[in-house]
Design an enzyme around this catalytic site. Structure first.
Site, PDB file in Angstrom:
ATOM      1  CG  ASN A   1      31.618  32.638  37.313  1.00  0.00           C
ATOM      2  OD1 ASN A   1      30.708  32.115  36.666  1.00  0.00           O
ATOM      3  ND2 ASN A   1      32.907  32.398  37.065  1.00  0.00           N
ATOM      4  CD1 TRP A   2      25.690  32.384  40.432  1.00  0.00           C
ATOM      5  CD2 TRP A   2      23.923  31.084  39.959  1.00  0.00           C
ATOM      6  NE1 TRP A   2      24.616  32.872  41.118  1.00  0.00           N
ATOM      7  CE2 TRP A   2      23.511  32.106  40.851  1.00  0.00           C
ATOM      8  CE3 TRP A   2      22.989  30.158  39.517  1.00  0.00           C
ATOM      9  CZ2 TRP A   2      22.209  32.205  41.313  1.00  0.00           C
ATOM     10  CZ3 TRP A   2      21.679  30.262  39.978  1.00  0.00           C
ATOM     11  CH2 TRP A   2      21.310  31.273  40.864  1.00  0.00           C
ATOM     12  CE  LYS A   3      33.884  29.362  39.061  1.00  0.00           C
ATOM     13  NZ  LYS A   3      35.201  28.909  39.414  1.00  0.00           N
TER      14      LYS A   3
ATOM     15  N   GLY B   1      38.709  28.395  43.353  1.00  0.00           N
ATOM     16  CA  GLY B   1      38.083  27.114  43.682  1.00  0.00           C
ATOM     17  C   GLY B   1      38.960  26.206  44.531  1.00  0.00           C
TER      18      GLY B   1
ATOM     19  CD  GLU C   1      36.637  27.947  36.317  1.00  0.00           C
ATOM     20  OE1 GLU C   1      35.483  28.176  35.927  1.00  0.00           O
ATOM     21  OE2 GLU C   1      36.948  27.883  37.525  1.00  0.00           O
TER      22      GLU C   1
ATOM     23  N   GLY D   1      32.978  32.807  43.067  1.00  0.00           N
ATOM     24  CA  GLY D   1      32.502  31.569  42.454  1.00  0.00           C
ATOM     25  C   GLY D   1      31.683  30.762  43.444  1.00  0.00           C
ATOM     26  N   GLY D   2      32.325  29.813  44.101  1.00  0.00           N
ATOM     27  CA  GLY D   2      31.644  28.859  44.971  1.00  0.00           C
ATOM     28  C   GLY D   2      30.689  29.488  45.976  1.00  0.00           C
TER      29      GLY D   2
ATOM     30  CD  GLU E   1      38.280  35.464  39.016  1.00  0.00           C
ATOM     31  OE1 GLU E   1      37.448  35.426  39.922  1.00  0.00           O
ATOM     32  OE2 GLU E   1      38.188  34.768  37.995  1.00  0.00           O
TER      33      GLU E   1
ATOM     34  CG  HIS F   1      36.588  32.622  34.687  1.00  0.00           C
ATOM     35  ND1 HIS F   1      37.191  31.419  34.958  1.00  0.00           N
ATOM     36  CD2 HIS F   1      36.121  33.089  35.874  1.00  0.00           C
ATOM     37  CE1 HIS F   1      37.083  31.168  36.255  1.00  0.00           C
ATOM     38  NE2 HIS F   1      36.440  32.176  36.830  1.00  0.00           N
TER      39      HIS F   1
ATOM     40  CB  SER G   1      39.207  30.845  47.751  1.00  0.00           C
ATOM     41  OG  SER G   1      39.462  29.717  46.931  1.00  0.00           O
TER      42      SER G   1
END
Ligand code: PEP
Length: 253
Positions: free
Chosen positions: A9-11, A176, A100, A237-238, A170, A98, A216
């Protein structure tokens, strides 16, 4: 056997040029170095789905995913993107719910129900996200809370439809933050969610359901997390923004 999946997930990250470089690197390394049967899903921002889709075309285990879709089929919803549009440009997966989006866009379980329905209607595989806050975990009752997220947004589906869902657990406190759930914490929740699905849909359906862990995940902890019997891959993610890290995570399956 359940499908093993690693989704990136590149966001809201990367320009087009940066993204093209990363996807090209990923496709090349995955082709040359990775023998894993895991399905890899890349979920970049909407504008990149078509050009990146052209790059991954022909990579047997790589598919495009979107980070969201709207909860209405079409019409006067300025700025939104429908499930049908995503399917029409070759997208195969869509991340739904998600944390977010629940937090910043105020998405409700009812809206997520509509998104899931529309995604399935147009042949997309929903990656349905669920997870508790740190406060909820500390207060106890977090397993029941996450179970209720599934009940409210997914349990209207029939068995065939539920069989097309991928779940991503999640924990919000791990997203993150660099703090990952321990493998014991992940396994506890994944087993509980599988049990929750089994109660409603039967053990055979629950046993076929892929449940990904997100929060993470990195090259250093993926192997231990993915070794848990009920963890079927990751939503990343990251670490999905660096080709080497992401490939190491895929190799950990
Ligand atoms: C995510 O946002 O889905 C996620 C898991 O992020 P990170 O890997 O950066 O914690």
């Amino acid at each position: 056997m359940r499908a093993k999946i690693v989704a990136g997930n590149w966001k809201m990250n990367k320009t087009l040029d940066e993204g093209l470089k990363l996807v090209t690197e990923l496709v090349n390394i995955l082709r040359d170095e990775v023998r894993s049967e895991a399905q890899v899903v890349l979920a970049p921002p909407f504008p990149y789905l078509i050009p990146f889709g052209r790059i991954v075309e022909g990579s047997p285990h790589v598919a495009m995913g979107a980070q969201n879709c709207y909860h209405r089929p079409s019409g006067a919803y300025t700025g939104e993107v429908s499930a049908e549009m995503l399917a029409s440009v070759g997208v195969k997966y869509v991340i739904i719910g998600h944390s977010e989006r629940r937090q910043y866009a105020g998405e409700t379980n009812e809206q997520l129900t509509e998104k899931v329905n529309l995604a399935l209607q147009h042949g997309l595989t929903p990656i349905f996200c669920c997870g508790e806050t740190l406060e909820q975990r500390q207060a106890g009752g977090y397993v029941a809370f996450v179970g209720s997220q599934l009940t409210e947004s997914l349990f209207h589906l029939d068995t065939t439809q539920l069989g097309k869902i991928v779940i991503a657990y999640e924990p919000i406190w791990a997203i993150g933050t660099g703090v990952t759930a321990s493998s014991a914490q992940a396994q506890e929740m994944h087993a509980a969610l599988r049990g929750h699905v089994a109660e409603r849909y039967g053990q055979a359906t629950a046993d076929r359901l892929s449940i990904l862990y997100g929060g993470s995940v990195g090259a250093a902890n993926a192997r231990e997390l993915f070794a848990c019997p009920d963890v079927d891959g990751g939503l990343v993610g990251g670490a999905s923004l660096k080709s080497r890290d992401f490939v190491e995570i895929v190799k950990s399956i």
